[in-house]
Design a protein around this motif. Sequence first.
Motif, PDB file in Angstrom:
ATOM      1  N   SER A  49       0.823  -1.209   0.000  1.00 21.31           N
ATOM      2  CA  SER A  49       0.000   0.000   0.000  1.00 21.31           C
ATOM      3  C   SER A  49       0.862   1.265   0.000  1.00 21.31           C
ATOM      4  O   SER A  49       1.711   1.453   0.869  1.00 21.31           O
ATOM      5  N   TYR A  50       0.588   2.131  -0.974  1.00 19.15           N
ATOM      6  CA  TYR A  50       1.324   3.397  -1.039  1.00 19.15           C
ATOM      7  C   TYR A  50       0.981   4.268   0.178  1.00 19.15           C
ATOM      8  O   TYR A  50       1.818   5.009   0.684  1.00 19.15           O
ATOM      9  N   ASP A  51      -0.253   4.148   0.649  1.00 23.04           N
ATOM     10  CA  ASP A  51      -0.668   4.911   1.837  1.00 23.04           C
ATOM     11  C   ASP A  51       0.166   4.538   3.052  1.00 23.04           C
ATOM     12  O   ASP A  51       0.504   5.397   3.869  1.00 23.04           O
ATOM     13  N   THR A  52       0.498   3.264   3.173  1.00 23.95           N
ATOM     14  CA  THR A  52       1.345   2.830   4.283  1.00 23.95           C
ATOM     15  C   THR A  52       2.694   3.527   4.218  1.00 23.95           C
ATOM     16  O   THR A  52       3.225   3.986   5.228  1.00 23.95           O
ATOM     17  N   ALA A  65      13.985   7.894   1.047  1.00 26.17           N
ATOM     18  CA  ALA A  65      13.288   6.629   0.840  1.00 26.17           C
ATOM     19  C   ALA A  65      13.498   6.168  -0.591  1.00 26.17           C
ATOM     20  O   ALA A  65      13.730   6.969  -1.493  1.00 26.17           O
ATOM     21  N   VAL A  66      13.423   4.850  -0.760  1.00 23.56           N
ATOM     22  CA  VAL A  66      13.428   4.257  -2.091  1.00 23.56           C
ATOM     23  C   VAL A  66      12.167   3.420  -2.169  1.00 23.56           C
ATOM     24  O   VAL A  66      11.860   2.659  -1.251  1.00 23.56           O
ATOM     25  N   TYR A  67      11.420   3.598  -3.254  1.00 20.28           N
ATOM     26  CA  TYR A  67      10.130   2.929  -3.395  1.00 20.28           C
ATOM     27  C   TYR A  67      10.052   2.240  -4.751  1.00 20.28           C
ATOM     28  O   TYR A  67      10.372   2.842  -5.780  1.00 20.28           O
ATOM     29  N   ASP A  68       9.621   0.980  -4.746  1.00 24.33           N
ATOM     30  CA  ASP A  68       9.427   0.232  -5.981  1.00 24.33           C
ATOM     31  C   ASP A  68       8.002   0.507  -6.453  1.00 24.33           C
ATOM     32  O   ASP A  68       7.049  -0.104  -5.996  1.00 24.33           O
ATOM     33  N   PHE A  69       7.885   1.476  -7.337  1.00 20.69           N
ATOM     34  CA  PHE A  69       6.591   2.035  -7.730  1.00 20.69           C
ATOM     35  C   PHE A  69       6.051   1.293  -8.935  1.00 20.69           C
ATOM     36  O   PHE A  69       6.644   1.315 -10.002  1.00 20.69           O
ATOM     37  N   GLU A  70       4.906   0.626  -8.756  1.00 22.80           N
ATOM     38  CA  GLU A  70       4.288  -0.101  -9.865  1.00 22.80           C
ATOM     39  C   GLU A  70       3.099   0.682 -10.373  1.00 22.80           C
ATOM     40  O   GLU A  70       2.358   1.275  -9.590  1.00 22.80           O
ATOM     41  N   TYR A  71       2.932   0.685 -11.668  1.00 21.82           N
ATOM     42  CA  TYR A  71       1.802   1.403 -12.243  1.00 21.82           C
ATOM     43  C   TYR A  71       1.432   0.753 -13.560  1.00 21.82           C
ATOM     44  O   TYR A  71       2.206  -0.001 -14.135  1.00 21.82           O
ATOM     45  N   PHE A 124       2.978  16.801   1.786  1.00 24.14           N
ATOM     46  CA  PHE A 124       2.400  15.542   1.318  1.00 24.14           C
ATOM     47  C   PHE A 124       1.819  15.622  -0.092  1.00 24.14           C
ATOM     48  O   PHE A 124       1.746  14.616  -0.788  1.00 24.14           O
ATOM     49  N   SER A 125       1.468  16.824  -0.546  1.00 22.57           N
ATOM     50  CA  SER A 125       0.925  16.933  -1.907  1.00 22.57           C
ATOM     51  C   SER A 125       1.987  16.574  -2.941  1.00 22.57           C
ATOM     52  O   SER A 125       1.682  16.071  -4.017  1.00 22.57           O
ATOM     53  N   GLU A 126       3.249  16.830  -2.616  1.00 21.79           N
ATOM     54  CA  GLU A 126       4.336  16.566  -3.564  1.00 21.79           C
ATOM     55  C   GLU A 126       4.714  15.081  -3.652  1.00 21.79           C
ATOM     56  O   GLU A 126       5.424  14.681  -4.560  1.00 21.79           O
ATOM     57  N   VAL A 127       4.243  14.302  -2.707  1.00 19.69           N
ATOM     58  CA  VAL A 127       4.545  12.864  -2.736  1.00 19.69           C
ATOM     59  C   VAL A 127       3.268  12.036  -2.879  1.00 19.69           C
ATOM     60  O   VAL A 127       3.287  10.819  -2.729  1.00 19.69           O
ATOM     61  N   ALA A 128       2.165  12.698  -3.174  1.00 16.01           N
ATOM     62  CA  ALA A 128       0.902  11.983  -3.369  1.00 16.01           C
ATOM     63  C   ALA A 128       1.034  11.015  -4.537  1.00 16.01           C
ATOM     64  O   ALA A 128       1.791  11.261  -5.477  1.00 16.01           O
ATOM     65  N   TYR A 129       0.284   9.929  -4.485  1.00 21.47           N
ATOM     66  CA  TYR A 129       0.365   8.887  -5.511  1.00 21.47           C
ATOM     67  C   TYR A 129       0.193   9.473  -6.916  1.00 21.47           C
ATOM     68  O   TYR A 129       0.967   9.185  -7.824  1.00 21.47           O
ATOM     69  N   GLU A 130      -0.833  10.314  -7.085  1.00 16.64           N
ATOM     70  CA  GLU A 130      -1.112  10.870  -8.417  1.00 16.64           C
ATOM     71  C   GLU A 130       0.049  11.721  -8.926  1.00 16.64           C
ATOM     72  O   GLU A 130       0.374  11.700 -10.100  1.00 16.64           O
ATOM     73  N   THR A 131       0.646  12.486  -8.027  1.00 21.55           N
ATOM     74  CA  THR A 131       1.776  13.346  -8.400  1.00 21.55           C
ATOM     75  C   THR A 131       2.955  12.504  -8.882  1.00 21.55           C
ATOM     76  O   THR A 131       3.573  12.794  -9.906  1.00 21.55           O
ATOM     77  N   VAL A 132       3.247  11.448  -8.125  1.00 25.05           N
ATOM     78  CA  VAL A 132       4.368  10.567  -8.464  1.00 25.05           C
ATOM     79  C   VAL A 132       4.054   9.796  -9.753  1.00 25.05           C
ATOM     80  O   VAL A 132       4.898   9.683 -10.644  1.00 25.05           O
TER      81      VAL A 132
END
Length: 143
Positions: A49-52, A65-71, A124-132
């Motif tokens: 969960s991205y929210d987590t 942080a490093v995040y494995d972002f799937e889309y 938090f707006s700059e790291v929101a899921y939609e922004t990323v």
Amino acid sequence: MSRSGIAVADESLKAFNDLKLGKKYKFVLYALNDAKTEIIVKETSKDESYDTFLEKLPENDCLYAVYDFEYEISGTEGKRSKIIFFTWAPDTAPVRSKMVYASSKDALRRALNGVSSDIQGTDFSEVAYETVLEKVSRGAGSH
């Protein structure tokens, strides 16, 4: 070593490689140790969960942080994944902390081979899921 003289701990590189190559983690949080001499692993997580992930970002302090972002890409491309490097430095963090994190970022960032995007977050707006998502998918069709 960075300009600030801060080193990257071996465990920090290992955690990144476990995420990148072993797909062991969804994200890794990095922080400076108490002595401000080394960048260490603060936490690793397998939570999808991205929210987590967002909940782990401190309101009043910095971290990397490093995040494995799937889309998904519409059409035939299907699922993609990109490794994103986050520098989290909220406006409310102490000035000293922001300065140290800013000056030592390059040491960690250079050590992590295979990161495809950098996100700088001050709120938090700059790291929101939609922004990323917008940032990583913008370059997706051009390869």
